[in-house]
Design an enzyme around this catalytic site. Sequence first.
Site, PDB file in Angstrom:
ATOM      1  N   CYS A  80       0.840  -1.201   0.000  1.00 29.62           N
ATOM      2  CA  CYS A  80       0.000   0.000   0.000  1.00 29.62           C
ATOM      3  C   CYS A  80       0.877   1.252   0.000  1.00 29.62           C
ATOM      4  CB  CYS A  80      -0.989  -0.038   1.159  1.00 29.62           C
ATOM      5  SG  CYS A  80      -2.357   1.133   0.958  1.00 29.62           S
ATOM      6  N   HIS A 119      -3.699  -4.791   0.765  1.00 30.39           N
ATOM      7  CA  HIS A 119      -3.101  -5.211   2.037  1.00 30.39           C
ATOM      8  C   HIS A 119      -3.178  -6.729   2.158  1.00 30.39           C
ATOM      9  CE1 HIS A 119      -2.143  -1.550   4.415  1.00 30.39           C
ATOM     10  NE2 HIS A 119      -2.985  -0.988   3.565  1.00 30.39           N
ATOM     11  N   GLU A 124      -1.500  -8.668   3.996  1.00 27.53           N
ATOM     12  CA  GLU A 124      -1.370  -9.128   5.387  1.00 27.53           C
ATOM     13  C   GLU A 124      -2.716  -9.187   6.094  1.00 27.53           C
ATOM     14  OE1 GLU A 124      -1.537  -4.734   6.038  1.00 27.53           O
ATOM     15  OE2 GLU A 124      -0.903  -6.101   4.453  1.00 27.53           O
TER      16      GLU A 124
END
Length: 219
Positions: A108, A199, A201
């Site tokens: 990001c 994102h 994660e």
Amino acid sequence: MLLAISLRPRSLPQHAPFDRWYYCTDHYQKLFDALGVPLLPYYSRAQLAAVAGLCDGLVLTGNVHDIPPHYYGAAPLAGRTYEDDDFALDDWAIRLFASQDKPILGICAGMQSINVSFGGTLCQDVPGHDQDGGDAPHNVALAPGSFLAGAYGAQEVRTNTFHHQAADAVAPGFAVTARAADGVIEGIERGRIIGVQWHPEASLDMPLFARFADLCRQG
């Protein structure tokens, strides 16, 4: 193997005198613990030379703060202010790891830092995208033969949306390797430097991080 990971500054006045915090979400701990890869956080330029010498790769995390547009030759949008300026630290980390040919993964705002660091620009406000809109997933097309296509074993992946800025002019030497249906650039690559706009994660996306860890193990 050991990976460096950026910590992000946050000012929380309600916690004064302990109001200056550096954070990294626990998603990374869960992911890299599962991969058996230790992380070395850093939060200052003074630490970076030692960190780069110890680590096999760099993970640049997302950030609630935008990159001040003067770094890419633009004026701020009307009414926009910049609470923190930690792009200079990102830039230093990117250049340090790149000079040692160590892999870099930007997520990001981390991808945006990579793009600006190497001479690209940003769209300061992407229509229809919102940093709070992660509950509205969308498909992203992946370039054949790219790191990302190899990680997912596919030419399309479904991603989240937690951003309001994105790459505009892509830095020289970088290829666009992921793009949303509306044309927004969602991934860039140059050799062992990879950036993604979503994102991974947050969705505990093991294939992407496992492939990045493998890239770092190659030395």
